[in-house]
Design a protein around this motif. Structure first.
Motif, PDB file in Angstrom:
ATOM      1  N   PHE A   1       0.844  -1.183   0.000  1.00 21.41           N
ATOM      2  CA  PHE A   1       0.000   0.000   0.000  1.00 21.41           C
ATOM      3  C   PHE A   1       0.888   1.244   0.000  1.00 21.41           C
ATOM      4  O   PHE A   1       1.907   1.295   0.688  1.00 21.41           O
ATOM      5  N   HIS A   2       0.512   2.237  -0.763  1.00 23.57           N
ATOM      6  CA  HIS A   2       1.267   3.484  -0.757  1.00 23.57           C
ATOM      7  C   HIS A   2       0.338   4.615  -1.176  1.00 23.57           C
ATOM      8  O   HIS A   2      -0.727   4.389  -1.748  1.00 23.57           O
ATOM      9  N   PHE A   3       0.766   5.832  -0.876  1.00 21.92           N
ATOM     10  CA  PHE A   3      -0.051   7.001  -1.190  1.00 21.92           C
ATOM     11  C   PHE A   3       0.304   7.562  -2.563  1.00 21.92           C
ATOM     12  O   PHE A   3       1.467   7.563  -2.966  1.00 21.92           O
ATOM     13  N   ILE A   4      -0.720   8.036  -3.261  1.00 17.35           N
ATOM     14  CA  ILE A   4      -0.545   8.719  -4.544  1.00 17.35           C
ATOM     15  C   ILE A   4      -1.165  10.103  -4.380  1.00 17.35           C
ATOM     16  O   ILE A   4      -2.322  10.230  -3.982  1.00 17.35           O
ATOM     17  N   SER A   5      -0.388  11.129  -4.662  1.00 17.13           N
ATOM     18  CA  SER A   5      -0.864  12.496  -4.465  1.00 17.13           C
ATOM     19  C   SER A   5      -1.210  13.166  -5.785  1.00 17.13           C
ATOM     20  O   SER A   5      -0.588  12.881  -6.811  1.00 17.13           O
ATOM     21  N   PHE A   6      -2.202  14.034  -5.731  1.00 18.28           N
ATOM     22  CA  PHE A   6      -2.589  14.852  -6.884  1.00 18.28           C
ATOM     23  C   PHE A   6      -2.536  16.304  -6.437  1.00 18.28           C
ATOM     24  O   PHE A   6      -3.204  16.694  -5.476  1.00 18.28           O
ATOM     25  N   ILE A   7      -1.712  17.109  -7.137  1.00 21.29           N
ATOM     26  CA  ILE A   7      -1.527  18.498  -6.711  1.00 21.29           C
ATOM     27  C   ILE A   7      -1.578  19.448  -7.904  1.00 21.29           C
ATOM     28  O   ILE A   7      -1.188  19.079  -9.016  1.00 21.29           O
ATOM     29  N   PRO A   8      -2.074  20.680  -7.682  1.00 23.02           N
ATOM     30  CA  PRO A   8      -1.984  21.713  -8.719  1.00 23.02           C
ATOM     31  C   PRO A   8      -0.666  22.458  -8.554  1.00 23.02           C
ATOM     32  O   PRO A   8      -0.280  22.813  -7.434  1.00 23.02           O
TER      33      PRO A   8
ATOM     34  N   LYS B   1      -0.959  23.485 -13.782  1.00 27.35           N
ATOM     35  CA  LYS B   1      -1.114  22.105 -14.238  1.00 27.35           C
ATOM     36  C   LYS B   1      -1.376  21.184 -13.047  1.00 27.35           C
ATOM     37  O   LYS B   1      -0.996  21.497 -11.914  1.00 27.35           O
ATOM     38  N   VAL B   2      -2.038  20.046 -13.318  1.00 28.37           N
ATOM     39  CA  VAL B   2      -2.289  19.048 -12.284  1.00 28.37           C
ATOM     40  C   VAL B   2      -1.281  17.915 -12.467  1.00 28.37           C
ATOM     41  O   VAL B   2      -1.092  17.419 -13.578  1.00 28.37           O
ATOM     42  N   TYR B   3      -0.644  17.524 -11.362  1.00 31.01           N
ATOM     43  CA  TYR B   3       0.355  16.460 -11.419  1.00 31.01           C
ATOM     44  C   TYR B   3      -0.045  15.303 -10.516  1.00 31.01           C
ATOM     45  O   TYR B   3      -0.610  15.490  -9.439  1.00 31.01           O
ATOM     46  N   GLU B   4       0.275  14.095 -10.990  1.00 27.92           N
ATOM     47  CA  GLU B   4       0.135  12.892 -10.175  1.00 27.92           C
ATOM     48  C   GLU B   4       1.521  12.533  -9.643  1.00 27.92           C
ATOM     49  O   GLU B   4       2.469  12.397 -10.413  1.00 27.92           O
ATOM     50  N   LEU B   5       1.625  12.370  -8.324  1.00 31.91           N
ATOM     51  CA  LEU B   5       2.887  12.004  -7.691  1.00 31.91           C
ATOM     52  C   LEU B   5       2.754  10.597  -7.135  1.00 31.91           C
ATOM     53  O   LEU B   5       2.082  10.370  -6.124  1.00 31.91           O
ATOM     54  N   ASP B   6       3.362   9.648  -7.803  1.00 35.57           N
ATOM     55  CA  ASP B   6       3.302   8.240  -7.421  1.00 35.57           C
ATOM     56  C   ASP B   6       4.707   7.786  -7.062  1.00 35.57           C
ATOM     57  O   ASP B   6       5.623   7.829  -7.895  1.00 35.57           O
ATOM     58  N   GLY B   7       4.881   7.340  -5.827  1.00 35.69           N
ATOM     59  CA  GLY B   7       6.202   6.929  -5.373  1.00 35.69           C
ATOM     60  C   GLY B   7       6.770   5.737  -6.111  1.00 35.69           C
ATOM     61  O   GLY B   7       7.975   5.486  -6.056  1.00 35.69           O
TER      62      GLY B   7
ATOM     63  N   GLN C   1     -10.760   8.028 -10.301  1.00 37.76           N
ATOM     64  CA  GLN C   1     -11.791   7.019 -10.512  1.00 37.76           C
ATOM     65  C   GLN C   1     -11.284   5.890 -11.406  1.00 37.76           C
ATOM     66  O   GLN C   1     -11.557   4.707 -11.152  1.00 37.76           O
ATOM     67  N   LYS C   2     -10.544   6.238 -12.442  1.00 37.27           N
ATOM     68  CA  LYS C   2      -9.995   5.229 -13.342  1.00 37.27           C
ATOM     69  C   LYS C   2      -9.062   4.288 -12.612  1.00 37.27           C
ATOM     70  O   LYS C   2      -9.052   3.080 -12.842  1.00 37.27           O
ATOM     71  N   ARG C   3      -8.257   4.846 -11.707  1.00 35.96           N
ATOM     72  CA  ARG C   3      -7.323   4.036 -10.932  1.00 35.96           C
ATOM     73  C   ARG C   3      -8.069   3.034 -10.056  1.00 35.96           C
ATOM     74  O   ARG C   3      -7.700   1.869  -9.957  1.00 35.96           O
ATOM     75  N   MET C   4      -9.122   3.494  -9.408  1.00 36.53           N
ATOM     76  CA  MET C   4      -9.891   2.631  -8.516  1.00 36.53           C
ATOM     77  C   MET C   4     -10.655   1.560  -9.283  1.00 36.53           C
ATOM     78  O   MET C   4     -10.841   0.442  -8.795  1.00 36.53           O
ATOM     79  N   GLU C   5     -11.095   1.882 -10.510  1.00 38.00           N
ATOM     80  CA  GLU C   5     -11.859   0.927 -11.316  1.00 38.00           C
ATOM     81  C   GLU C   5     -10.996  -0.208 -11.851  1.00 38.00           C
ATOM     82  O   GLU C   5     -11.517  -1.219 -12.318  1.00 38.00           O
ATOM     83  N   LYS C   6      -9.676  -0.052 -11.772  1.00 38.33           N
ATOM     84  CA  LYS C   6      -8.772  -1.099 -12.243  1.00 38.33           C
ATOM     85  C   LYS C   6      -8.853  -2.341 -11.357  1.00 38.33           C
ATOM     86  O   LYS C   6      -8.514  -3.444 -11.772  1.00 38.33           O
ATOM     87  N   TYR C   7      -9.330  -2.169 -10.137  1.00 41.13           N
ATOM     88  CA  TYR C   7      -9.384  -3.278  -9.199  1.00 41.13           C
ATOM     89  C   TYR C   7     -10.792  -3.870  -9.168  1.00 41.13           C
ATOM     90  O   TYR C   7     -11.735  -3.320  -9.730  1.00 41.13           O
ATOM     91  N   SER C   8     -10.935  -5.003  -8.491  1.00 41.27           N
ATOM     92  CA  SER C   8     -12.224  -5.686  -8.450  1.00 41.27           C
ATOM     93  C   SER C   8     -13.257  -4.829  -7.732  1.00 41.27           C
ATOM     94  O   SER C   8     -12.917  -3.959  -6.917  1.00 41.27           O
ATOM     95  N   GLN C   9     -14.518  -5.090  -8.020  1.00 41.72           N
ATOM     96  CA  GLN C   9     -15.593  -4.300  -7.422  1.00 41.72           C
ATOM     97  C   GLN C   9     -15.671  -4.495  -5.914  1.00 41.72           C
ATOM     98  O   GLN C   9     -16.175  -3.635  -5.200  1.00 41.72           O
ATOM     99  N   GLY C  10     -15.165  -5.620  -5.426  1.00 38.37           N
ATOM    100  CA  GLY C  10     -15.207  -5.885  -3.995  1.00 38.37           C
ATOM    101  C   GLY C  10     -14.085  -5.221  -3.225  1.00 38.37           C
ATOM    102  O   GLY C  10     -14.054  -5.272  -1.991  1.00 38.37           O
TER     103      GLY C  10
END
Length: 228
Positions: free
Chosen positions: A39-46, A50-56, A81-90
């Motif tokens: 598990f790790h954190f992914i940040s989204f910042i302006p 521009k909007v950036y995704e910061l993924d370790g 939302q796209k990131r979360m939809e990549k995983y199973s519905q459960g």
């Protein structure tokens, strides 16, 4: 540099590790034991329009597109939302958190501004009561409009500011109560309740109350299944 500073902070490390899920039982190590999920954190910042995704787990920031201070969340939401939809519905192991300024600090700053405004109004009222006034005071602009010029208006505005100050102080008290509740909740989250549970089960078994409770639970489950 900021990331390294955060990663090297002993306080942050200790606080983070204190919330590790405690394993109430000790198992012997197995070669084929399934590794735990990473598990790790992914940040989204302006930043600079521009909007950036910061993924370790990635080599660097990923630009999601152009934005303004008002709409950057709208730009980031579809990617989240796209990131979360990549995983199973459960899958429910997602936490969405907003990193914001401490609300108590914001409210304290608001009170300081209101106190200054109140002081300016009281000075103006004192000048009117003493029959003196200055041209600079007459032309002074307050937030939301010109400074009132009659005693009635000044007294009214002072009452409004006093109410705003009281409301902000009440909000600070609510924030402090919220932090106390969070502290109690975190203590319960980190506490190992297994010894208590095992002793309760042991006590019930010694008094011959455990099996009847187990049977009652089974009957309730069976009844619910029949009612479906």
């Amino acid at each position: 540099m900021k990331g390294e500073a955060i990663g090297n902070s002993e306080l942050i490390k200790e606080t983070h590790n204190s919330f590790t899920v405690q394993d109430p039982f000790i198992f012997s190590k197995k070669k084929n034991r399934k590794p735990s999920d990473a598990f790790h954190f992914i940040s989204f910042i302006p930043f600079q329009g521009k909007v950036y995704e910061l993924d370790g787990l990635k080599k660097g920031p990923y630009c999601l597109g152009d934005c303004t201070p008002d709409n950057w969340l709208e730009i980031a939401t579809p990617f989240i939302q796209k990131r979360m939809e990549k995983y199973s519905q459960g899958e429910i192991r997602f936490n969405l958190m907003a990193v914001i300024k401490n609300r108590q600090t914001t409210l304290q700053e608001k009170i300081s501004t209101l106190e200054k405004k109140k002081n300016d109004l009281e000075i103006k009222l004192s000048e009117l009561n003493s029959g003196s006034s200055s041209s600079s005071s007459d032309n002074k602009e307050e937030a939301g409009g010109a400074t009132p010029t009659t005693k009635e208006d000044l007294n009214f505005m002072i009452n409004v500011v006093n109410n705003d100050i009281e409301e902000a102080n009440n909000e600070i008290l609510m924030e402090q109560e919220k932090f106390r509740n969070w502290k109690d909740e975190n203590i319960r989250r980190k506490h190992n309740f297994t010894p208590l549970i095992l002793n309760l089960i042991k006590g019930l078994a010694e008094k011959d109350k455990l099996q009847p409770l187990i049977q009652k639970a089974k009957d309730q489950i069976s009844q619910k299944q029949q009612n479906k």
